[in-house]
Design an enzyme around this catalytic site. Structure first.
Site, PDB file in Angstrom:
ATOM      1  N   GLU A 343       0.810  -1.229   0.000  1.00  0.00           N
ATOM      2  CA  GLU A 343       0.000   0.000   0.000  1.00  0.00           C
ATOM      3  C   GLU A 343       0.844   1.281   0.000  1.00  0.00           C
ATOM      4  OE1 GLU A 343      -3.892  -1.558   2.466  1.00  0.00           O
ATOM      5  OE2 GLU A 343      -2.125  -1.048   3.629  1.00  0.00           O
TER       6      GLU A 343
HETATM    7  C1  TNX Z   1      -4.366  -4.052   4.796  1.00  0.00           C
HETATM    8  S1  TNX Z   1      -2.679  -6.374   4.293  1.00  0.00           S
HETATM    9  C2  TNX Z   1      -3.083  -3.804   5.227  1.00  0.00           C
HETATM   10  C3  TNX Z   1      -2.856  -3.376   6.624  1.00  0.00           C
HETATM   11  C4  TNX Z   1      -4.148  -3.194   7.363  1.00  0.00           C
HETATM   12  C5  TNX Z   1      -5.097  -4.308   6.998  1.00  0.00           C
HETATM   13  C6  TNX Z   1      -6.378  -4.276   7.756  1.00  0.00           C
HETATM   14  C7  TNX Z   1      -1.648  -5.346   4.143  1.00  0.00           C
HETATM   15  C8  TNX Z   1      -0.438  -5.844   3.594  1.00  0.00           C
HETATM   16  N1  TNX Z   1      -1.948  -4.089   4.508  1.00  0.00           N
HETATM   17  O1  TNX Z   1      -2.098  -2.199   6.655  1.00  0.00           O
HETATM   18  O2  TNX Z   1      -3.881  -3.196   8.721  1.00  0.00           O
HETATM   19  O3  TNX Z   1      -5.388  -4.234   5.632  1.00  0.00           O
HETATM   20  O4  TNX Z   1      -7.146  -5.419   7.508  1.00  0.00           O
END
Ligand code: TNX
Length: 539
Positions: A343
């Site tokens: 992300e």
């Molecule tokens: C996605 S999964 C994220 C996390 C969040 C999560 C909450 C991922 C690699 N990144 O930063 O905490 O969703 O479900």
């Protein structure tokens, strides 16, 4: 070397057989054990193969544990078993003590180079009336084997067979090995901090179900949780915040080493994660030169994602990361270092690629294999680098095309922070609601089209902590689902069946209650509050 070990094992084996033979004579009363069935015991993960021989080994105070002596870690496995027997049924079993007159039965934990033991975690468990023998190549295998044994020791003794208490263990043979080498749980200690004590409690239960990896998500926008001696502000400043405005916290390097050692005693590897180049607000608050999103950095205690980034074009960033990765690698005996990489929505694509390529070199320089969330495959990753699939299927396929292995953590199936259903007290549901049956009923080897078992290193169940801030809340989301993921990682697809699993799961209550685990009592499971003694009958 192998030959002398073989001879040693053989001599020890002869010694044990002789011992058992003498002890047998001592069992004056020819005990008529009730009929048992090892094949229907509530073992999780379900072993590869079980043959029941329908009698019983009477565990009592006249039992002694012996282990191979010269092999690394075997005496410690014996000691661990003895401690767990004490905790469960309150009897003291000596380990590698000199044989005393009172010893009538033995548990022997034996290092063996048998070709039938195909992996380092494989074990054989042979239970007869007089002895329990665990064979394994390594202490790790022996450790997995004693978890199976712990699970089949009943909570209640049979007080009718002899003049003293005896806990009847069903006889038979178990041959067992894991389907995947990497069977992980992830804990986000960044959104909310969890103490060393809490993590140890989690490790205790993970070990019981043969999980062998604990991945710690040690940094995020809301907090930095590991002391870096050359960069003290990371914890002095970045360690003091968490979601919702709480006080945060961090592990000193000594705390972290304590966790690593505690995990190692349970043959669990800690995988440290420093999430970057996104999810880095707390680091940038501590050292503002790191920041690459052009905005003024302020502490963040909300739950948004994707707004922060390091400045991938500055050389100083890589000098900073060299310190971070070196210091953490120095206190991490395991082979992996996780760089996050998810992300990074405000990092330009070309900067992201440059960043991942450079960080991979630093990770390798300190002798570690890199793991990253699946977005890292956009970079020119090495074949030794591992991609952790969480959302994007084509990233997983790209990883395999590039020769990398994949860890499966699909959010829709394996995210422990997803709510069970609309009534769940904690958790999120952006990917799915994941009731206990959905969590169990999927097959890692078939989950992604185009990815086969050989491309999969294993599975991991992440627990993100935006909505949980203490151990009870952690346990509510993790249990019972993590127990199912343990089985998905260990047990072959042919041996898995929801109807069979749910009965075994319902019978975990005595253990979960003993451990004071506040699991979510899913209505889909018939929770057995008290263990049922083995029914009486003739053998
Ligand atoms: C996605 S999964 C994220 C996390 C969040 C999560 C909450 C991922 C690699 N990144 O930063 O905490 O969703 O479900």
């Amino acid at each position: 070397m192998i030959k002398s070990r073989l001879i040693k094992s053989f001599l020890l084996f002869i010694f044990i057989i002789a011992l058992v033979a003498c002890q047998e004579k001592k069992v004056k009363e020819n005990i008529q054990f009730p009929s048992t069935d090892l094949a229907v015991e509530n073992i999780i993960p379900k072993p590869f193969k079980t043959i029941a021989t329908n009698s019983a080994f009477g565990l009592d105070e006249r039992t002694a544990i012996f282990t191979s002596q010269n092999s690394n870690g075997f005496p410690e496995v014996g000691q661990f078993l003895s401690e767990k027997i004490k905790e469960k049924i309150n009897i003291s079993i000596p380990v590698n003590a000199s044989i005393s007159e009172t010893v009538e039965r033995i548990i022997y934990i034996n290092q063996s180079d048998s070709l039938d033991l195909t992996t380092k975690e494989s074990y054989q468990l042979y239970i007869t009336k007089d002895s329990v023998i665990i064979n394994s190549k390594t202490a790790e295998g022996a450790f997995r084997g004693i978890q199976t044994l712990r699970q089949i020791i009943p909570e209640t003794s049979n007080d009718t067979l002899t003049d003293h208490k005896m806990w009847l263990i069903p006889t038979g043979k178990i041959w067992d090995h894991p389907n995947y080498v990497y069977r992980g749980a992830m804990l986000d200690v960044a959104r909310h901090f969890f103490s060393v004590k809490d993590v140890k409690k989690y490790l205790d239960v993970l070990a019981y179900y043969k999980i062998n990896i604990l991945h710690l998500h040690l940094s995020d926008d809301q907090g930095w949780r590991i002391e870096i001696k050359s960069l003290p502000k990371l914890t002095e400043v970045g360690g003091k915040t968490e979601v919702g405005g709480g006080e945060g916290g961090f592990y000193t390097q000594d705390d972290y080493k304590e966790l690593v050692n505690y995990a190692a005693q349970r043959h669990i590897t800690i995988v440290p994660e420093i999430d970057m180049p996104g999810h880095t607000n707390a680091a940038s608050v501590s050292y503002p030169f790191l920041n690459g999103n052009g905005k003024q950095v302020k502490p963040y205690t909300g739950t948004r994602v994707g707004f922060s980034t390091f400045d991938a074009r500055k050389d100083t960033i890589y000098a900073f990361l060299d310190d971070v990765i070196r210091e953490i690698s120095d206190i991490t005996p395991g082979p992996y270092f996780h760089i996050g990489g998810d992300e990074s929505h405000v990092t330009k694509k070309k900067d992201y690629i440059l960043f991942v390529d450079k960080v991979e070199k630093i990770v390798q320089k300190y002798g570690k294999k890199m793991i990253g969330w699946d977005e890292i495959v956009q970079a020119d990753i090495d074949t030794t680098t591992i991609a952790q699939h969480w959302s994007n299927q084509s990233n997983a396929l790209t990883a395999v095309r590039k020769g990398s292995k994949v860890i499966l953590s699909p959010a829709k199936k394996a995210y422990l922070d997803m709510q069970y259903d609309t009534l769940s007290k904690f958790g999120l549901h952006w990917a799915a609601y994941i009731p206990v049956d959905t969590a169990y009923q999927w097959s890692p080897g078939k989950y992604l089209k185009g990815i086969q078992s050989k491309d999969i290193l294993g599975i991991e169940a992440p627990l993100w902590s935006e909505t949980i801030s203490n151990i009870e809340e952690l346990e509510y989301l993790a249990f019972p689902r993590i127990i199912g993921y343990a089985e998905l990682g260990w047990t072959t697809e042919e041996n898995r069946d929801w109807e069979d699993y749910k009965v075994r799961l319902g019978n975990q209550t005595p253990y979960l209650e003993m451990m004071d685990v506040k699991y979510y009592p899913s209505p889909k499971i018939d929770w057995k509050k008290k263990s049922v003694p083995i029914p009486m009958g003739k053998d």
